[in-house]
Design a protein around this motif. Sequence first.
Motif, PDB file in Angstrom:
ATOM      1  N   HIS A 134     120.342   8.108  56.213  1.00 41.29           N
ATOM      2  CA  HIS A 134     119.806   7.621  57.483  1.00 41.29           C
ATOM      3  C   HIS A 134     120.012   6.113  57.525  1.00 41.29           C
ATOM      4  CE1 HIS A 134     117.776  11.516  57.394  1.00 41.29           C
ATOM      5  NE2 HIS A 134     117.740  11.401  58.707  1.00 41.29           N
ATOM      6  N   VAL A 135     120.446   5.613  58.685  1.00 40.57           N
ATOM      7  CA  VAL A 135     120.736   4.185  58.816  1.00 40.57           C
ATOM      8  C   VAL A 135     119.775   3.548  59.821  1.00 40.57           C
ATOM      9  CG1 VAL A 135     122.490   2.496  59.546  1.00 40.57           C
ATOM     10  CG2 VAL A 135     123.166   4.486  58.188  1.00 40.57           C
ATOM     11  N   CYS A 136     119.254   2.378  59.461  1.00 40.25           N
ATOM     12  CA  CYS A 136     118.378   1.639  60.373  1.00 40.25           C
ATOM     13  C   CYS A 136     119.242   1.029  61.479  1.00 40.25           C
ATOM     14  CB  CYS A 136     117.643   0.536  59.608  1.00 40.25           C
ATOM     15  SG  CYS A 136     116.707  -0.557  60.701  1.00 40.25           S
ATOM     16  N   GLY A 137     118.904   1.353  62.719  1.00 37.69           N
ATOM     17  CA  GLY A 137     119.676   0.862  63.863  1.00 37.69           C
ATOM     18  C   GLY A 137     119.482  -0.627  64.122  1.00 37.69           C
ATOM     19  N   VAL A 138     118.474  -1.222  63.473  1.00 41.97           N
ATOM     20  CA  VAL A 138     118.236  -2.654  63.675  1.00 41.97           C
ATOM     21  C   VAL A 138     119.016  -3.491  62.653  1.00 41.97           C
ATOM     22  CG1 VAL A 138     116.490  -4.496  63.729  1.00 41.97           C
ATOM     23  CG2 VAL A 138     115.977  -2.244  64.715  1.00 41.97           C
ATOM     24  N   CYS A 139     118.872  -3.179  61.363  1.00 38.02           N
ATOM     25  CA  CYS A 139     119.487  -4.029  60.336  1.00 38.02           C
ATOM     26  C   CYS A 139     120.598  -3.344  59.554  1.00 38.02           C
ATOM     27  CB  CYS A 139     118.422  -4.541  59.365  1.00 38.02           C
ATOM     28  SG  CYS A 139     117.863  -3.279  58.205  1.00 38.02           S
ATOM     29  N   GLY A 140     120.745  -2.018  59.715  1.00 35.31           N
ATOM     30  CA  GLY A 140     121.815  -1.320  59.021  1.00 35.31           C
ATOM     31  C   GLY A 140     121.442  -0.777  57.646  1.00 35.31           C
ATOM     32  N   TYR A 141     120.195  -0.950  57.251  1.00 32.29           N
ATOM     33  CA  TYR A 141     119.765  -0.436  55.947  1.00 32.29           C
ATOM     34  C   TYR A 141     120.033   1.072  55.837  1.00 32.29           C
ATOM     35  CZ  TYR A 141     116.517   1.500  52.527  1.00 32.29           C
ATOM     36  OH  TYR A 141     115.970   2.222  51.507  1.00 32.29           O
ATOM     37  N   VAL A 142     120.582   1.482  54.687  1.00 34.11           N
ATOM     38  CA  VAL A 142     120.929   2.895  54.472  1.00 34.11           C
ATOM     39  C   VAL A 142     119.923   3.524  53.521  1.00 34.11           C
ATOM     40  CG1 VAL A 142     122.727   4.507  53.716  1.00 34.11           C
ATOM     41  CG2 VAL A 142     123.378   2.288  54.689  1.00 34.11           C
ATOM     42  N   HIS A 143     119.335   4.630  53.967  1.00 33.27           N
ATOM     43  CA  HIS A 143     118.322   5.310  53.164  1.00 33.27           C
ATOM     44  C   HIS A 143     118.784   6.714  52.821  1.00 33.27           C
ATOM     45  CE1 HIS A 143     114.159   5.322  51.736  1.00 33.27           C
ATOM     46  NE2 HIS A 143     114.146   6.607  52.048  1.00 33.27           N
ATOM     47  N   GLU A 144     118.592   7.095  51.558  1.00 35.50           N
ATOM     48  CA  GLU A 144     118.987   8.434  51.145  1.00 35.50           C
ATOM     49  C   GLU A 144     117.908   9.446  51.537  1.00 35.50           C
ATOM     50  OE1 GLU A 144     121.524   8.223  47.177  1.00 35.50           O
ATOM     51  OE2 GLU A 144     119.638   7.135  47.018  1.00 35.50           O
ATOM     52  N   ASN A 145     118.361  10.628  51.895  1.00 29.68           N
ATOM     53  CA  ASN A 145     117.501  11.745  52.287  1.00 29.68           C
ATOM     54  C   ASN A 145     116.678  11.432  53.532  1.00 29.68           C
ATOM     55  OD1 ASN A 145     118.601  13.318  50.143  1.00 29.68           O
ATOM     56  ND2 ASN A 145     117.353  12.115  48.746  1.00 29.68           N
ATOM     57  N   GLU A 146     115.389  11.772  53.539  1.00 27.00           N
ATOM     58  CA  GLU A 146     114.582  11.580  54.761  1.00 27.00           C
ATOM     59  C   GLU A 146     114.479  10.092  55.152  1.00 27.00           C
ATOM     60  OE1 GLU A 146     112.871  13.960  56.899  1.00 27.00           O
ATOM     61  OE2 GLU A 146     114.580  14.881  55.884  1.00 27.00           O
ATOM     62  N   ALA A 147     114.441   9.839  56.454  1.00 23.58           N
ATOM     63  CA  ALA A 147     114.258   8.461  56.905  1.00 23.58           C
ATOM     64  C   ALA A 147     112.868   7.985  56.481  1.00 23.58           C
ATOM     65  CB  ALA A 147     114.405   8.385  58.418  1.00 23.58           C
ATOM     66  N   PRO A 148     112.735   6.717  56.065  1.00 21.63           N
ATOM     67  CA  PRO A 148     111.419   6.201  55.649  1.00 21.63           C
ATOM     68  C   PRO A 148     110.519   5.937  56.862  1.00 21.63           C
ATOM     69  CG  PRO A 148     113.023   4.440  55.615  1.00 21.63           C
ATOM     70  CD  PRO A 148     113.774   5.681  55.995  1.00 21.63           C
ATOM     71  N   ASP A 149     109.220   5.754  56.626  1.00 22.41           N
ATOM     72  CA  ASP A 149     108.280   5.477  57.725  1.00 22.41           C
ATOM     73  C   ASP A 149     108.612   4.156  58.400  1.00 22.41           C
ATOM     74  OD1 ASP A 149     106.922   7.816  57.393  1.00 22.41           O
ATOM     75  OD2 ASP A 149     105.493   6.961  55.960  1.00 22.41           O
ATOM     76  N   SER A 150     109.018   3.192  57.576  1.00 22.17           N
ATOM     77  CA  SER A 150     109.486   1.935  58.167  1.00 22.17           C
ATOM     78  C   SER A 150     110.591   1.379  57.282  1.00 22.17           C
ATOM     79  CB  SER A 150     108.343   0.941  58.311  1.00 22.17           C
ATOM     80  OG  SER A 150     107.909   0.539  57.045  1.00 22.17           O
ATOM     81  N   CYS A 151     111.431   0.551  57.882  1.00 17.64           N
ATOM     82  CA  CYS A 151     112.586   0.013  57.155  1.00 17.64           C
ATOM     83  C   CYS A 151     112.120  -1.004  56.107  1.00 17.64           C
ATOM     84  CB  CYS A 151     113.547  -0.627  58.138  1.00 17.64           C
ATOM     85  SG  CYS A 151     114.965  -1.374  57.316  1.00 17.64           S
ATOM     86  N   PRO A 152     112.490  -0.802  54.825  1.00 18.34           N
ATOM     87  CA  PRO A 152     112.068  -1.755  53.790  1.00 18.34           C
ATOM     88  C   PRO A 152     112.737  -3.130  53.927  1.00 18.34           C
ATOM     89  CG  PRO A 152     113.561  -0.122  52.865  1.00 18.34           C
ATOM     90  CD  PRO A 152     113.276   0.304  54.278  1.00 18.34           C
ATOM     91  N   VAL A 153     113.804  -3.211  54.708  1.00 18.42           N
ATOM     92  CA  VAL A 153     114.478  -4.506  54.866  1.00 18.42           C
ATOM     93  C   VAL A 153     113.958  -5.265  56.087  1.00 18.42           C
ATOM     94  CG1 VAL A 153     116.701  -5.649  55.281  1.00 18.42           C
ATOM     95  CG2 VAL A 153     116.549  -3.819  53.583  1.00 18.42           C
ATOM     96  N   CYS A 154     113.905  -4.599  57.251  1.00 21.61           N
ATOM     97  CA  CYS A 154     113.539  -5.338  58.480  1.00 21.61           C
ATOM     98  C   CYS A 154     112.208  -4.894  59.081  1.00 21.61           C
ATOM     99  CB  CYS A 154     114.643  -5.209  59.518  1.00 21.61           C
ATOM    100  SG  CYS A 154     114.685  -3.609  60.329  1.00 21.61           S
ATOM    101  N   GLY A 155     111.623  -3.828  58.537  1.00 19.93           N
ATOM    102  CA  GLY A 155     110.318  -3.377  59.027  1.00 19.93           C
ATOM    103  C   GLY A 155     110.370  -2.502  60.274  1.00 19.93           C
ATOM    104  N   ALA A 156     111.570  -2.146  60.747  1.00 23.20           N
ATOM    105  CA  ALA A 156     111.666  -1.300  61.947  1.00 23.20           C
ATOM    106  C   ALA A 156     111.041   0.070  61.685  1.00 23.20           C
ATOM    107  CB  ALA A 156     113.136  -1.135  62.345  1.00 23.20           C
ATOM    108  N   PRO A 157     110.417   0.665  62.726  1.00 27.62           N
ATOM    109  CA  PRO A 157     109.807   1.979  62.527  1.00 27.62           C
ATOM    110  C   PRO A 157     110.852   3.098  62.377  1.00 27.62           C
ATOM    111  CG  PRO A 157     109.682   1.354  64.830  1.00 27.62           C
ATOM    112  CD  PRO A 157     110.245   0.172  64.094  1.00 27.62           C
ATOM    113  N   ARG A 158     110.387   4.228  61.880  1.00 24.75           N
ATOM    114  CA  ARG A 158     111.222   5.395  61.606  1.00 24.75           C
ATOM    115  C   ARG A 158     112.129   5.805  62.778  1.00 24.75           C
ATOM    116  NH1 ARG A 158     109.579   9.749  58.053  1.00 24.75           N
ATOM    117  NH2 ARG A 158     110.906  11.545  58.457  1.00 24.75           N
ATOM    118  N   GLU A 159     111.602   5.670  64.023  1.00 23.73           N
ATOM    119  CA  GLU A 159     112.381   6.095  65.205  1.00 23.73           C
ATOM    120  C   GLU A 159     113.689   5.324  65.359  1.00 23.73           C
ATOM    121  OE1 GLU A 159     108.741   5.902  64.794  1.00 23.73           O
ATOM    122  OE2 GLU A 159     108.792   4.565  66.543  1.00 23.73           O
TER     123      GLU A 159
END
Length: 165
Positions: A134-159
């Motif tokens: 799953h990729v964060c649409g704000v900062c591009g952070y890539v997360h394996e498996n389920e999307a996190p509740d919030s982005c650990p890099v930019c703080g964007a929410p799961r949506e």
Amino acid sequence: MKERTANNIHEAFVGEAKAYQRLLEFARKAEEEGFPQIAHLFRAVASSESVHSRRHFRLLESIRDTQTNMEQAFEQENAVNGVYYPKMITEAEEDGEKNAALVFTHARDVEAVHGKLYKKALENFAEEKFVEYHVCGVCGYVHENEAPDSCPVCGAPREKFFRVE
Ligand code: FE2
Ligand code: FE2
Ligand code: FE2
């Protein structure tokens, strides 16, 4: 190939790749301003530019076997997160460009994650195991498996996360 032509191909590749991104942004803006047909035209030309950039890149003959490509991609990540972005962050801070410094900082942190993902995949190269990304649409952070509740890099929410096909 002569150096001059090789340089021209590289320059053309970079130019076409930039045009692709720029036109997609123009399309988004046209959509926002209520010009769907112009947005459509921008997207059509963007797709065409992406054909050009791909074609030029292939001319460079720099695509090798997958393991070598991954090693190269890994090295590239180390260079951007260890050298290029840190310099740009410092310079943006010196210039008082807080927003640019923040965006560069996010990018640097995300590039470090890319490096880790490649390293891990290289270590398990033989056994290809399926991982969802799953990729964060704000900062591009890539997360394996389920999307996190919030982005650990930019703080964007799961949506804000999108799943990679
Ligand atoms: Fe083009
Ligand atoms: Fe990266
Ligand atoms: Fe993010």
